[in-house]
Design a protein around this motif. Sequence first.
Motif, PDB file in Angstrom:
ATOM      1  N   ILE A   1       0.984  -1.178   0.082  1.00 61.61           N
ATOM      2  CA  ILE A   1       0.101   0.066  -0.037  1.00 61.61           C
ATOM      3  C   ILE A   1       1.044   1.191   0.012  1.00 61.61           C
ATOM      4  N   PHE A   2       0.852   2.133  -1.087  1.00 58.77           N
ATOM      5  CA  PHE A   2       1.558   3.280  -1.135  1.00 58.77           C
ATOM      6  C   PHE A   2       0.726   4.259  -1.312  1.00 58.77           C
ATOM      7  N   ALA A   3       0.970   5.537  -0.778  1.00 57.69           N
ATOM      8  CA  ALA A   3       0.420   6.753  -1.096  1.00 57.69           C
ATOM      9  C   ALA A   3       0.679   7.231  -2.569  1.00 57.69           C
ATOM     10  N   GLU A   4      -0.182   7.763  -3.133  1.00 54.85           N
ATOM     11  CA  GLU A   4       0.255   7.963  -4.773  1.00 54.85           C
ATOM     12  C   GLU A   4       1.522   8.660  -5.020  1.00 54.85           C
ATOM     13  N   GLY A   5       2.159   7.768  -5.749  1.00 56.18           N
ATOM     14  CA  GLY A   5       3.613   8.534  -6.052  1.00 56.18           C
ATOM     15  C   GLY A   5       4.657   8.354  -5.072  1.00 56.18           C
ATOM     16  N   ALA A   6       4.464   7.908  -3.999  1.00 56.15           N
ATOM     17  CA  ALA A   6       5.407   7.764  -2.822  1.00 56.15           C
ATOM     18  C   ALA A   6       6.371   6.593  -2.981  1.00 56.15           C
ATOM     19  N   ALA A   7       7.499   6.724  -2.700  1.00 60.48           N
ATOM     20  CA  ALA A   7       8.620   5.823  -3.009  1.00 60.48           C
ATOM     21  C   ALA A   7       8.481   4.599  -1.792  1.00 60.48           C
ATOM     22  N   ASP A   8       8.076   4.918  -0.616  1.00 59.74           N
ATOM     23  CA  ASP A   8       7.997   3.855   0.419  1.00 59.74           C
ATOM     24  C   ASP A   8       6.761   3.521   0.662  1.00 59.74           C
ATOM     25  N   ALA A   9       6.237   2.285   1.254  1.00 63.81           N
ATOM     26  CA  ALA A   9       5.011   1.675   1.449  1.00 63.81           C
ATOM     27  C   ALA A   9       4.671   2.237   2.681  1.00 63.81           C
ATOM     28  N   ALA A  10       3.323   2.322   2.837  1.00 69.24           N
ATOM     29  CA  ALA A  10       2.766   2.725   3.943  1.00 69.24           C
ATOM     30  C   ALA A  10       2.639   1.581   4.770  1.00 69.24           C
ATOM     31  N   ALA A  11       2.163   0.322   4.043  1.00 70.57           N
ATOM     32  CA  ALA A  11       1.957  -0.847   4.660  1.00 70.57           C
ATOM     33  C   ALA A  11       2.150  -2.023   3.434  1.00 70.57           C
ATOM     34  N   GLU A  12       2.315  -3.280   4.113  1.00 65.27           N
ATOM     35  CA  GLU A  12       2.610  -4.450   3.033  1.00 65.27           C
ATOM     36  C   GLU A  12       1.825  -5.436   3.905  1.00 65.27           C
ATOM     37  N   GLY A  13       1.327  -6.189   2.687  1.00 63.57           N
ATOM     38  CA  GLY A  13       0.568  -7.363   3.543  1.00 63.57           C
ATOM     39  C   GLY A  13       0.737  -8.832   2.433  1.00 63.57           C
ATOM     40  N   HIS A  14       0.238  -9.751   3.099  1.00 63.63           N
ATOM     41  CA  HIS A  14       0.083 -11.046   2.280  1.00 63.63           C
ATOM     42  C   HIS A  14      -1.343 -11.526   2.325  1.00 63.63           C
ATOM     43  N   PHE A  15      -1.831 -12.288   1.343  1.00 63.35           N
ATOM     44  CA  PHE A  15      -3.126 -12.744   1.339  1.00 63.35           C
ATOM     45  C   PHE A  15      -3.143 -14.147   0.389  1.00 63.35           C
TER      46      PHE A  15
END
Length: 143
Positions: A102-116
């Motif tokens: 999950i990234f803010a639009e255009g952001a280089a770094d993820a705000a969150a990551e997950g698995h599913f």
Amino acid sequence: MSRDPLRPRSAYRHWTPITTRWHDNDVYGHVNNTVYYGWFDTAVNAWLVEAGLLDVAAGDPIGLVVETGCRYAASLAFPQKIEVGLAVAKLGTSSVTYHLGIFAEGAADAAAEGHFTHVYVGRDSRRPVPLPAAWRGMLERLI
């Protein structure tokens, strides 16, 4: 205690844009953690539909979620546009584990990551079935 860094943008093969909604925010002024799981579900299933694999009304097989998790690194809030990155982490006989960022639009770094993880089952039997060859071929593109 330190933890592994979140995966970079380059780790993802497909992107789904999502706009936050007013009711995504909680009383602390940021997107509530439960909303991220909805974004994961939306990104995975939207890709499956776009790829011509998932027919929600009558398709067979169907995917059942058997595991999901998320790590958070930065807050997001309404009004904000986000991008959900998608990749296949593991392709089994009847299961697929996806990585999502999950990234803010255009952001280089993820705000969150997950698995599913989906286990694919027969619509009527609800028992695991091998992934059809067409599904496997399309999913391999996300590895």
